[in-house]
Design a protein around this motif. Structure first.
Motif, PDB file in Angstrom:
ATOM      1  N   SER A 305      -8.860  15.742 -16.512  1.00  0.00           N
ATOM      2  CA  SER A 305      -8.529  15.562 -15.103  1.00  0.00           C
ATOM      3  C   SER A 305      -7.075  15.913 -14.797  1.00  0.00           C
ATOM      4  N   ALA A 306      -6.434  16.689 -15.684  1.00  0.00           N
ATOM      5  CA  ALA A 306      -5.025  17.011 -15.522  1.00  0.00           C
ATOM      6  C   ALA A 306      -4.745  17.830 -14.274  1.00  0.00           C
ATOM      7  N   ASP A 307      -5.768  18.392 -13.650  1.00  0.00           N
ATOM      8  CA  ASP A 307      -5.558  19.163 -12.427  1.00  0.00           C
ATOM      9  C   ASP A 307      -5.713  18.299 -11.183  1.00  0.00           C
ATOM     10  N   GLY A 308      -5.806  17.003 -11.357  1.00  0.00           N
ATOM     11  CA  GLY A 308      -6.002  16.106 -10.218  1.00  0.00           C
ATOM     12  C   GLY A 308      -4.701  15.794  -9.498  1.00  0.00           C
ATOM     13  N   PHE A 309      -4.752  14.790  -8.626  1.00  0.00           N
ATOM     14  CA  PHE A 309      -3.612  14.483  -7.758  1.00  0.00           C
ATOM     15  C   PHE A 309      -2.728  13.400  -8.372  1.00  0.00           C
ATOM     16  N   PRO A 310      -1.472  13.289  -7.917  1.00  0.00           N
ATOM     17  CA  PRO A 310      -0.582  12.218  -8.378  1.00  0.00           C
ATOM     18  C   PRO A 310      -0.816  10.927  -7.595  1.00  0.00           C
ATOM     19  N   ALA A 311      -0.662   9.807  -8.274  1.00  0.00           N
ATOM     20  CA  ALA A 311      -0.887   8.500  -7.647  1.00  0.00           C
ATOM     21  C   ALA A 311      -0.061   7.441  -8.372  1.00  0.00           C
ATOM     22  N   GLN A 312       0.042   6.286  -7.735  1.00  0.00           N
ATOM     23  CA  GLN A 312       0.880   5.211  -8.266  1.00  0.00           C
ATOM     24  C   GLN A 312       0.320   3.864  -7.812  1.00  0.00           C
ATOM     25  N   VAL A 313       0.232   2.917  -8.737  1.00  0.00           N
ATOM     26  CA  VAL A 313      -0.181   1.559  -8.400  1.00  0.00           C
ATOM     27  C   VAL A 313       1.040   0.760  -7.935  1.00  0.00           C
ATOM     28  N   ILE A 314       0.846  -0.013  -6.874  1.00  0.00           N
ATOM     29  CA  ILE A 314       1.894  -0.894  -6.360  1.00  0.00           C
ATOM     30  C   ILE A 314       1.321  -2.306  -6.304  1.00  0.00           C
ATOM     31  N   GLY A 315       1.845  -3.180  -7.146  1.00  0.00           N
ATOM     32  CA  GLY A 315       1.396  -4.572  -7.172  1.00  0.00           C
ATOM     33  C   GLY A 315       2.508  -5.491  -6.705  1.00  0.00           C
ATOM     34  N   THR A 316       2.218  -6.325  -5.719  1.00  0.00           N
ATOM     35  CA  THR A 316       3.244  -7.219  -5.188  1.00  0.00           C
ATOM     36  C   THR A 316       2.775  -8.664  -5.262  1.00  0.00           C
ATOM     37  N   GLY A 317       3.705  -9.573  -5.045  1.00  0.00           N
ATOM     38  CA  GLY A 317       3.390 -10.989  -5.101  1.00  0.00           C
ATOM     39  C   GLY A 317       4.652 -11.805  -5.262  1.00  0.00           C
ATOM     40  N   PRO A 318       4.516 -13.101  -5.440  1.00  0.00           N
ATOM     41  CA  PRO A 318       5.676 -13.987  -5.524  1.00  0.00           C
ATOM     42  C   PRO A 318       6.598 -13.710  -6.707  1.00  0.00           C
ATOM     43  N   MET A 319       6.126 -12.936  -7.681  1.00  0.00           N
ATOM     44  CA  MET A 319       6.950 -12.655  -8.855  1.00  0.00           C
ATOM     45  C   MET A 319       7.813 -11.413  -8.694  1.00  0.00           C
ATOM     46  N   VAL A 320       7.687 -10.705  -7.585  1.00  0.00           N
ATOM     47  CA  VAL A 320       8.576  -9.572  -7.293  1.00  0.00           C
ATOM     48  C   VAL A 320       9.339  -9.903  -6.020  1.00  0.00           C
ATOM     49  N   ARG A 321      10.274  -9.058  -5.650  1.00  0.00           N
ATOM     50  CA  ARG A 321      11.100  -9.351  -4.478  1.00  0.00           C
ATOM     51  C   ARG A 321      10.233  -9.492  -3.229  1.00  0.00           C
ATOM     52  N   ALA A 322      10.612 -10.430  -2.361  1.00  0.00           N
ATOM     53  CA  ALA A 322       9.804 -10.762  -1.192  1.00  0.00           C
ATOM     54  C   ALA A 322       9.663  -9.599  -0.234  1.00  0.00           C
ATOM     55  N   SER A 323      10.623  -8.671  -0.250  1.00  0.00           N
ATOM     56  CA  SER A 323      10.605  -7.557   0.699  1.00  0.00           C
ATOM     57  C   SER A 323       9.826  -6.353   0.194  1.00  0.00           C
ATOM     58  N   ALA A 324       9.183  -6.459  -0.980  1.00  0.00           N
ATOM     59  CA  ALA A 324       8.606  -5.284  -1.635  1.00  0.00           C
ATOM     60  C   ALA A 324       7.545  -4.585  -0.783  1.00  0.00           C
ATOM     61  N   MET A 325       6.496  -5.311  -0.380  1.00  0.00           N
ATOM     62  CA  MET A 325       5.440  -4.659   0.376  1.00  0.00           C
ATOM     63  C   MET A 325       5.897  -4.213   1.762  1.00  0.00           C
ATOM     64  N   PRO A 326       6.692  -5.007   2.498  1.00  0.00           N
ATOM     65  CA  PRO A 326       7.219  -4.478   3.758  1.00  0.00           C
ATOM     66  C   PRO A 326       8.015  -3.191   3.572  1.00  0.00           C
ATOM     67  N   GLU A 327       8.763  -3.092   2.480  1.00  0.00           N
ATOM     68  CA  GLU A 327       9.531  -1.871   2.230  1.00  0.00           C
ATOM     69  C   GLU A 327       8.616  -0.670   2.059  1.00  0.00           C
TER      70      GLU A 327
END
Length: 489
Positions: A305-327
């Protein structure tokens, strides 16, 4: 000389007033000293505490602070620190040339949250509807050879929920390692049912996410409404799902009068799967000692699948900075040049997000937001509508979906970028819940997502300035009053 009854009464009254003032002052000072709190949130809490002293103080004790509990927080930090870093077999996966320079900063925001790079070589299919998503998940579980990892906020003992349970039992029976996690509040009906015990007996490893325990004692050890809102399924470290779909029928019988629940879900293959695997592992290992080292330390392969698209997981919650998902949301909104389309069931923004959306409209971006016409949360629905007038004045198109409760959380940007996952555009998702999203760059897949969003719009009524202006003073007063306490919802 004996003290008169009148004097004693005056003393009691004076002492009570001093104690009352002292308690209120202590809580107001605590609100002012708390870190990572927006000024609007501080003002809202201070107003509630002063206006309703007993109820306000009690509400603040229960819901005023994002508190996981000391032991739980320490364990989660330790687990996250111990999870191995991703190892890729090709540098090309980490330097996706497909992402134009104009969009690369969006993925840098994502990396700052979890340390996940955008990885190339992914493929995805948008599921037709909720039932099709469950059918596809069950089919993939039935084809699993090594492991199945699952976490849902809501898992109901209905048709779709029991299909999933039966698939896990079948997989465990043929030797597949099955790890399933469900939020202790959102999935309480399944957890306290005979189906949960039957899965355990069949060999499925089960965990209750963020267990409540004694509800009277829970506030002493952490906030009771702090929940795991994620929806993740990972199969054989090869397939993963992301979106808004809970493990339940669209009829959603616990809130049947709002049904059907209209969700959106994608099935992914490729290197992005490992990032979801790591996110699942951080949840799982925070609750149980069950090593996943062998699975997490294998190099991520580019494969076919090396010809596929780029993607990134974003996981948020109380253990990361509070502004993460709004950012993340605000960066996407500010980056829009031509078109921005959003679907979300719950909209209680902070000032920065509301301003970002208005700015998109004012600079000529074709900006569209689709909300459900009937919201299962009256409070959130009223707060959302308080923002309509300013959005419409800025040129933002607002639609209200009439084909059920639109629960899909999606964002498309300039025909190339898609964000899909569990996070709503409200303070609960931003500051309290554990959430998971996937950000991707792919014009073709984004085109498919746009078609789904247009389907929602076709089944919606447009909200015009005249409609909002026609709301009576009572309705406006209610909406705006509820929005005032939006920072503490």
């Amino acid at each position: 000389m004996p003290v008169s009854l009148q004097t004693r009464f005056a003393f009691v009254i004076t002492f009570s007033l001093i104690l009352h003032t002292l308690i209120l002052t202590l809580f107001v000072v605590r609100v002012l000293l708390r870190r990572n709190r927006q000024p609007a949130s501080r003002i809202a809490w201070i107003l509630v505490i002063i206006a309703f002293p007993i109820i306000g103080v009690l509400a603040y004790i229960l819901f005023g602070e994002v508190n996981l509990g000391r032991r739980r927080a320490e364990r989660m930090r330790r687990i996250v620190a111990q999870i191995p870093e991703l190892a890729y077999d090709s540098d090309r996966l980490l330097i996706p040339p497909e992402i134009p320079e104009i969009h690369r900063h969006l993925f840098r925001i994502g990396k700052s949250i979890n340390g996940f790079d955008p990885v190339a070589g992914n493929r995805a299919t948008l599921m037709a509807d909720s039932n099709a998503a469950i059918d596809a998940m069950v089919a993939d579980i039935d084809a699993a050879r090594h492991s199945v990892h699952l976490v849902f906020y809501i898992w109901l003992p209905d048709n779709n929920g029991l299909q999933m349970a039966a698939a896990l039992e079948r997989a465990a029976a043929r030797g597949v390692i099955c790890r399933a996690m469900a939020d202790d509040l959102g999935s309480r009906r399944m957890i306290h049912s005979s189906h949960w015990r039957r899965m355990q007996a069949a060999g499925v490893r089960l965990v209750r996410a963020l267990p409540i325990g004694n509800p009277l004692l829970r506030p002493l050890r952490g906030r009771i409404d702090l929940r795991n809102h994620r929806k993740i399924l990972v199969i054989d470290d090869r397939i993963t799902y992301s979106g808004s779909q809970n493990c339940a029928d669209p009829e959603f019988r616990i809130k049947a009068k709002y049904a059907p629940w209209v969700d959106i879900m994608m099935r992914f293959e490729g290197p992005i799967v490992r990032q979801n695997q790591l996110l699942f592992a951080s949840d799982w290992l925070a609750h149980v000692d069950d090593g996943l080292d062998a699975e997490l330390r294998r190099p991520v392969l580019a494969t076919e699948s090396a010809d596929g698209f780029p993607a990134q997981v974003i996981g948020t919650g109380p253990m990361v900075r509070a502004s993460a998902m709004p950012e993340v949301f605000e960066s996407l909104i500010h980056s829009a040049r031509d078109e921005l389309t959003i679907t979300t069931p719950y909209y209680v923004p902070d000032e920065a997000m509301q301003s970002a959306l208005c700015a998109a409209g004012y600079r000529g971006v074709r900006t569209t937001i689709v909300f459900p016409a009937r919201n299962d949360s009256f409070v959130v629905g009223a707060a959302s509508r308080s923002y309509y007038a300013d959005l419409i004045a800025a040129g933002v198109r607002i639609f209200e979906f009439e084909g059920g409760l639109l629960h899909a959380k999606s964002l498309t940007l300039d025909g190339a970028i898609t964000l899909i996952g569990s996070a709503n555009m409200d303070r609960r998702s931003f500051e309290i819940n554990f959430e998971n999203n996937i950000l991707l760059y792919d014009p073709e897949l984004t085109k498919t997502m746009r078609q789904r969003q247009e389907h929602y719009i076709a089944h919606s009524r447009p909200v015009t300035a005249d409609m909002v202006d026609a709301w009576g003073p009572g309705r406006r007063l209610l909406n705006n009053s509820i929005a005032m306490i939006g920072p503490i919802l």
